[in-house]
Design an enzyme around this catalytic site. Structure first.
Site, mmCIF file in Angstrom:
data_model
loop_
_atom_site.group_PDB
_atom_site.id
_atom_site.type_symbol
_atom_site.label_atom_id
_atom_site.label_comp_id
_atom_site.label_asym_id
_atom_site.label_seq_id
_atom_site.Cartn_x
_atom_site.Cartn_y
_atom_site.Cartn_z
ATOM 1 N N ASP A 215 -103.770 62.131 121.361
ATOM 2 C CA ASP A 215 -103.585 61.819 122.782
ATOM 3 C C ASP A 215 -103.052 63.010 123.588
ATOM 4 O O ASP A 215 -103.519 63.278 124.697
ATOM 5 C CB ASP A 215 -102.619 60.634 122.949
ATOM 6 C CG ASP A 215 -103.107 59.378 122.242
ATOM 7 O OD1 ASP A 215 -104.295 59.326 121.876
ATOM 8 O OD2 ASP A 215 -102.294 58.466 122.056
ATOM 9 N N GLY B 9 -92.675 63.664 101.368
ATOM 10 C CA GLY B 9 -92.209 64.783 100.529
ATOM 11 C C GLY B 9 -90.858 65.290 100.944
ATOM 12 O O GLY B 9 -89.916 65.364 100.135
ATOM 13 N N ARG C 247 -101.265 74.620 106.517
ATOM 14 C CA ARG C 247 -99.809 74.446 106.562
ATOM 15 C C ARG C 247 -99.216 74.338 105.158
ATOM 16 O O ARG C 247 -99.744 73.624 104.298
ATOM 17 C CB ARG C 247 -99.464 73.180 107.353
ATOM 18 C CG ARG C 247 -97.999 72.854 107.391
ATOM 19 C CD ARG C 247 -97.751 71.632 108.232
ATOM 20 N NE ARG C 247 -98.388 70.450 107.694
ATOM 21 C CZ ARG C 247 -97.884 69.689 106.736
ATOM 22 N NH1 ARG C 247 -96.711 69.980 106.195
ATOM 23 N NH2 ARG C 247 -98.531 68.621 106.325
ATOM 24 N N HIS D 189 -105.190 66.247 102.679
ATOM 25 C CA HIS D 189 -104.239 66.108 101.571
ATOM 26 C C HIS D 189 -105.032 65.720 100.326
ATOM 27 O O HIS D 189 -105.933 64.888 100.404
ATOM 28 C CB HIS D 189 -103.203 65.026 101.908
ATOM 29 C CG HIS D 189 -101.987 65.097 101.047
ATOM 30 N ND1 HIS D 189 -101.984 64.694 99.738
ATOM 31 C CD2 HIS D 189 -100.723 65.543 101.305
ATOM 32 C CE1 HIS D 189 -100.769 64.874 99.234
ATOM 33 N NE2 HIS D 189 -99.984 65.396 100.167
ATOM 34 N N THR E 169 -93.933 60.685 111.789
ATOM 35 C CA THR E 169 -92.717 61.145 111.108
ATOM 36 C C THR E 169 -92.221 60.098 110.130
ATOM 37 O O THR E 169 -91.826 60.407 109.003
ATOM 38 C CB THR E 169 -91.617 61.447 112.155
ATOM 39 O OG1 THR E 169 -92.022 62.580 112.914
ATOM 40 C CG2 THR E 169 -90.264 61.703 111.495
ATOM 41 N N ARG E 170 -92.257 58.848 110.560
ATOM 42 C CA ARG E 170 -91.716 57.772 109.723
ATOM 43 C C ARG E 170 -92.403 57.710 108.362
ATOM 44 O O ARG E 170 -91.814 57.257 107.378
ATOM 45 C CB ARG E 170 -91.894 56.436 110.445
ATOM 46 C CG ARG E 170 -91.332 55.253 109.676
ATOM 47 C CD ARG E 170 -91.001 54.133 110.618
ATOM 48 N NE ARG E 170 -92.199 53.487 111.108
ATOM 49 C CZ ARG E 170 -92.730 52.390 110.591
ATOM 50 N NH1 ARG E 170 -92.189 51.828 109.531
ATOM 51 N NH2 ARG E 170 -93.805 51.846 111.118
ATOM 52 N N TRP E 171 -93.651 58.190 108.301
ATOM 53 C CA TRP E 171 -94.413 58.084 107.055
ATOM 54 C C TRP E 171 -94.257 59.308 106.167
ATOM 55 O O TRP E 171 -94.783 59.340 105.050
ATOM 56 C CB TRP E 171 -95.898 57.849 107.368
ATOM 57 C CG TRP E 171 -96.091 56.516 108.018
ATOM 58 C CD1 TRP E 171 -96.249 56.265 109.354
ATOM 59 C CD2 TRP E 171 -96.078 55.242 107.375
ATOM 60 N NE1 TRP E 171 -96.346 54.918 109.583
ATOM 61 C CE2 TRP E 171 -96.234 54.253 108.382
ATOM 62 C CE3 TRP E 171 -95.941 54.826 106.047
ATOM 63 C CZ2 TRP E 171 -96.273 52.900 108.096
ATOM 64 C CZ3 TRP E 171 -95.977 53.472 105.775
ATOM 65 C CH2 TRP E 171 -96.144 52.536 106.792
ATOM 66 N N GLU F 180 -92.761 71.767 95.810
ATOM 67 C CA GLU F 180 -94.092 71.333 96.239
ATOM 68 C C GLU F 180 -95.045 72.516 96.180
ATOM 69 O O GLU F 180 -94.627 73.665 96.025
ATOM 70 C CB GLU F 180 -94.032 70.707 97.639
ATOM 71 C CG GLU F 180 -93.336 69.349 97.604
ATOM 72 C CD GLU F 180 -93.363 68.614 98.925
ATOM 73 O OE1 GLU F 180 -94.156 68.971 99.809
ATOM 74 O OE2 GLU F 180 -92.573 67.672 99.059
ATOM 75 N N SER G 50 -92.428 60.002 119.994
ATOM 76 C CA SER G 50 -91.060 59.728 119.548
ATOM 77 C C SER G 50 -90.849 60.044 118.070
ATOM 78 O O SER G 50 -90.011 59.431 117.414
ATOM 79 C CB SER G 50 -90.701 58.280 119.851
ATOM 80 O OG SER G 50 -91.617 57.394 119.234
ATOM 81 N N GLY G 51 -91.596 61.014 117.533
ATOM 82 C CA GLY G 51 -91.333 61.490 116.172
ATOM 83 C C GLY G 51 -90.240 62.543 116.197
ATOM 84 O O GLY G 51 -89.531 62.721 117.203
HETATM 85 C C1 SIN Z 1 -96.412 65.201 100.909
HETATM 86 O O1 SIN Z 1 -95.371 64.597 100.697
HETATM 87 O O2 SIN Z 1 -97.211 65.526 100.056
HETATM 88 C C2 SIN Z 1 -96.737 65.536 102.328
HETATM 89 C C3 SIN Z 1 -95.735 66.433 102.851
HETATM 90 C C4 SIN Z 1 -96.351 67.306 103.880
HETATM 91 O O3 SIN Z 1 -97.408 67.000 104.393
HETATM 92 O O4 SIN Z 1 -95.779 68.357 104.139
#
Ligand code: SIN
Length: 518
Positions: free
Chosen positions: A201, A45, A362, A222, A40-42, A111, A9-10
């Site tokens: 999953d 950026g 990515r 990250h 998604t909620r988290w 970014e 449900s994202g």
């Molecule tokens: C971030 O805000 O650094 C993560 C954003 C992303 O993973 O694209």
């Protein structure tokens, strides 16, 4: 009427659900937590898209391919960046209020590895939460059935095509088509920015159903998760606004690794952090955001500001400790440009899918965009497709490793430690072979496991197997035993279920009369 189950449900799942419903399908969304409990909620950026006349889709495409080390599928990249602006318009129409400047223009963040500022954000650093809330409300308003706290045990197949799903409590839901949108598998690793539910999953269920997966060796780490308390993402946007990375001696080290310094591609910065940490006995490096000032940090990054202060740190006055953490899986279930997998009637979207859009790494803020663009395409395709031809069997099975005789007892924690040590930011053949043997030993052990443990074990085995097979370094996959060796010509390693054991569990089970229709 086509009956569709969306699992997850994202942004990708809810966008697919909305588009399928708007195109005449009967849709049920199944999710293992509450509706908003998603990756998604988290997302902090933002969402990258071309929304300024001085920006171009060619520039966004070029940045995406450079970050992906050229292993991207160019057709998928064209779809992503070309359809991005329309999906932004759609999100706004569904109620997402992106941040704007005083003159009403979008406020665009910069970014890493983007040529220009093109990252839209909402609520400062609460972009994912805003999108999640808007899409959740739209799904409720559309009358789409939502089944919460329902754990996917497996896909159900009949005569070689999708027949529905089975849940952990034994309940079955019949469906003409299933769209997997369960996110990634950050929980494979001891340090991750992902929530506890990111256990691969959908990928595991697809593997058991015989679907092709690819690129699982490409795990993005990250560079900056808070290294105090539970890991918490400190958005790249903070570096985009001017924060810098320093070592224990206060020296900026990122330019040693790349001319773009802190805004180099994510894998480069993450490894630079890991190298700097190794030279200071593993102490975290520090992110110095003091130049931004307390007012700007609180206004632009309210979520991070709160998390930092909850940990007793004042980032307006002193650099904060940060460490790399597993963040995103570029690989996943192989799909075409409309989310179709190699199993008739099975679709995958978002982080669960491998569309080819991300290549070996990515680009920042392309993940929400991917969910919106390919979620919409899959939702429309599922309504159009109707008849799913059974394709000839093309699976390539993975050769199982010899089980290790000295494997420690299995636990989620032990698996995460093993993956972090042997299949993390830096890998080599010996470590990967050891990980493969331990995983084989755990897989051969018949002790009962939860569905999440079973999924983590299966996906971990495939990550390690793919990382062993790719003997050179490229993008997020860095082999210390071949740091400068170009990856062999295996742009996309595809695999299905392992040779023995965890094969397609529910293959050929016909739709049962007592099952719920979706
Ligand atoms: C971030 O805000 O650094 C993560 C954003 C992303 O993973 O694209």
């Amino acid at each position: 009427m086509t009956c569709v189950v969306v699992v997850g449900s994202g942004i990708a799942g809810l966008t697919a659900a909305l588009h399928a419903a708007e195109n005449g399908c009967r849709v049920t969304v199944v999710t293992k937590g509450a509706l908003p409990d998603t990756n998604t909620r988290w997302a902090q950026g933002g969402i990258a898209a071309v929304t300024h006349p001085a920006d171009t889709v060619a520039s966004h495409a070029a940045d995406t391919i450079t970050a992906g080390a050229g292993l991207n599928d160019p057709a998928a990249v064209d779809v992503l960046v070309g359809e991005g602006p329309a999906r932004i318009t759609e999100l706004i129409a569904r109620g997402v209020a992106f941040d704007r400047t005083a003159d009403g223009e979008f406020s665009r963040g910069l970014e890493a590895a983007h040529a220009v500022p093109r990252v839209l954000h909402a609520g400062g650093d609460a972009t994912g939460a805003e999108i999640q809330a808007a899409l959740g409300a739209a799904v409720r308003a559309a009358g789409i059935v939502v089944l919460e706290h329902a754990v996917l045990r497996d896909l159900r197949l009949a005569n070689g095509r999708i027949a529905g799903i089975e849940l952990d409590d034994g309940e079955r839901i019949d469906a003409d088509a299933v769209i997997l949108a369960t996110g990634g598998a950050g929980q494979l690793y001891a340090h991750t920015t992902n929530p506890a539910g990111a256990t691969g999953d959908g990928i595991a269920a697809a593997l058991r159903a015989g679907a092709a997966v690819a690129d699982l060796e490409f795990v993005q780490f990250h560079p900056t998760a808070l290294a105090v308390g539970a890991p918490f993402l400190v958005s790249e946007a903070v570096r985009g606004e001017g924060a810098v990375l320093v070592d224990d001696a206060g020296r900026r080290f990122a330019f040693d690794a790349h001319p773009d310094g802190e805004l180099a591609p994510r894998d480069v910065v993450a490894r630079a952090n890991a190298r700097a940490m190794a030279t200071q006995d593993g102490h975290p490096v520090r992110l110095d955001a003091t130049a931004l000032g307390a007012e700007r940090l609180a206004r632009r990054f309210p979520t991070i500001d709160a998390a930092v202060r909850e940990r007793g740190l004042d980032w307006a006055r002193e650099p904060i400790p940060v460490t790399p953490a597993a963040h995103y899986l570029m690989g996943g279930v192989v799909t075409d440009l409309d989310g179709r997998t190699t199993v008739p009637g099975l679709y995958a979207v978002g982080e669960t899918a491998r569309t080819g859009v991300h290549g070996a790494n990515r680009l920042a803020s392309n993940s929400l965009l991917e969910g919106a663009v390919f979620g919409a395409r899959a939702g429309e395709a599922v309504a159009r497709d109707g008849d799913w031809p059974v394709r000839p069997e093309t699976r390539r099975r993975v050769v199982a490793a010899q089980p290790a005789t000295d494997a420690p007892p299995f636990s989620r924690h032990a698996l995460q430690q093993l993956m972090w040590a042997e299949a993390g930011l830096v890998r080599d053949a010996d470590g990967l072979a050891h990980a493969a043997a331990v995983l084989a030993s755990w897989s051969a052990d018949p002790s009962p496991r939860t569905t999440e443990e079973r999924n983590l074990l299966l996906v971990a085995s495939h990550v390690v197997s793919a990382a062993l097979a790719r003997s050179g370094s490229v993008g997020a996959h860095f082999r210390s035993d071949a740091p400068d060796v170009a990856a062999p010509p295996l742009p996309h390693l595809a695999a299905t279920a392992p040779a023995d054991g965890d094969g397609p569990v529910l293959a050929s089970i016909p739709a049962s009369p007592e099952a719920l229709a979706c």
